[in-house]
Design a protein around this motif. Structure first.
Motif, short mmCIF file in Angstrom:
data_model
loop_
_atom_site.label_atom_id
_atom_site.label_comp_id
_atom_site.label_asym_id
_atom_site.label_seq_id
_atom_site.Cartn_x
_atom_site.Cartn_y
_atom_site.Cartn_z
N GLU A 1 -3.54 -2.00 2.79
CA GLU A 1 -2.44 -1.23 2.19
C GLU A 1 -1.07 -1.82 2.53
O GLU A 1 -0.10 -1.61 1.80
N ARG A 2 -0.98 -2.59 3.60
CA ARG A 2 0.30 -3.15 4.01
C ARG A 2 0.78 -4.28 3.10
O ARG A 2 1.94 -4.69 3.18
N VAL A 3 -0.08 -4.79 2.22
CA VAL A 3 0.32 -5.87 1.31
C VAL A 3 0.36 -5.39 -0.15
O VAL A 3 0.35 -6.20 -1.06
N LYS A 4 0.45 -4.06 -0.33
CA LYS A 4 0.44 -3.49 -1.69
C LYS A 4 1.65 -2.59 -1.92
O LYS A 4 2.21 -2.05 -0.98
N VAL A 5 2.02 -2.45 -3.19
CA VAL A 5 3.11 -1.56 -3.59
C VAL A 5 2.66 -0.76 -4.81
O VAL A 5 1.61 -1.06 -5.40
N ASN A 6 3.43 0.24 -5.20
CA ASN A 6 3.12 1.07 -6.37
C ASN A 6 1.69 1.59 -6.30
O ASN A 6 0.95 1.55 -7.29
N ILE A 7 1.31 2.10 -5.14
CA ILE A 7 -0.06 2.57 -4.90
C ILE A 7 -0.23 3.98 -5.47
O ILE A 7 0.56 4.86 -5.17
#
Length: 131
Positions: free
Chosen positions: A33-39
């Protein structure tokens, strides 16, 4: 013949789904989750929520919108713990194990489908006899 013919079509569809799942899994890359956006929460996966997301560094992980689990959520499930690995400080889903889990689940579903189709065929046959 109708039940048998549709059974072969169903098996072909299931095989296609397995191949699609494997391809999607291999393309997924990092699940951290630390390398993702707009989750955004999406369909569940192995008892953990599934998500729609984009990578915060598209050059490293790929551009566009992806669907799949967050490694941190997956680790909290009994079966999910064995599906997560960490590489260079980034958590990833072990796609080899996910593919096997998916194939196993599809096989069990296919067996249930065969049984239901047989029962339906028998009920139709009984219905015709009583009519």
């Amino acid at each position: 013949a109708g039940v048998e013919g549709s059974n072969h079509a169903t098996q072909a569809q299931l095989s296609g789904a397995v191949i699609g799942a494997i391809g999607s899994s291999l393309a997924m890359g990092a699940s951290d989750e630390r390398v993702k956006v707009n989750i955004r929460e999406d369909a569940p996966f192995e008892g953990a929520p599934g998500y729609t997301y984009e990578y915060s560094n598209p050059e490293a992980h790929g551009e566009g919108t992806y669907h799949g689990p967050m490694a941190q959520a997956l680790e909290k499930t009994p079966r999910g713990k064995s599906l997560v690995k960490e590489v260079n400080g980034v958590k990833m889903v072990r796609t080899d194990r996910v593919a096997l889990e998916t194939a196993s689940g599809l096989y069990a579903t296919n067996q249930q489908l065969k049984e239901m189709k047989y029962e339906i065929a028998m009920l139709k046959k009984m219905s015709r006899k009583s009519a």
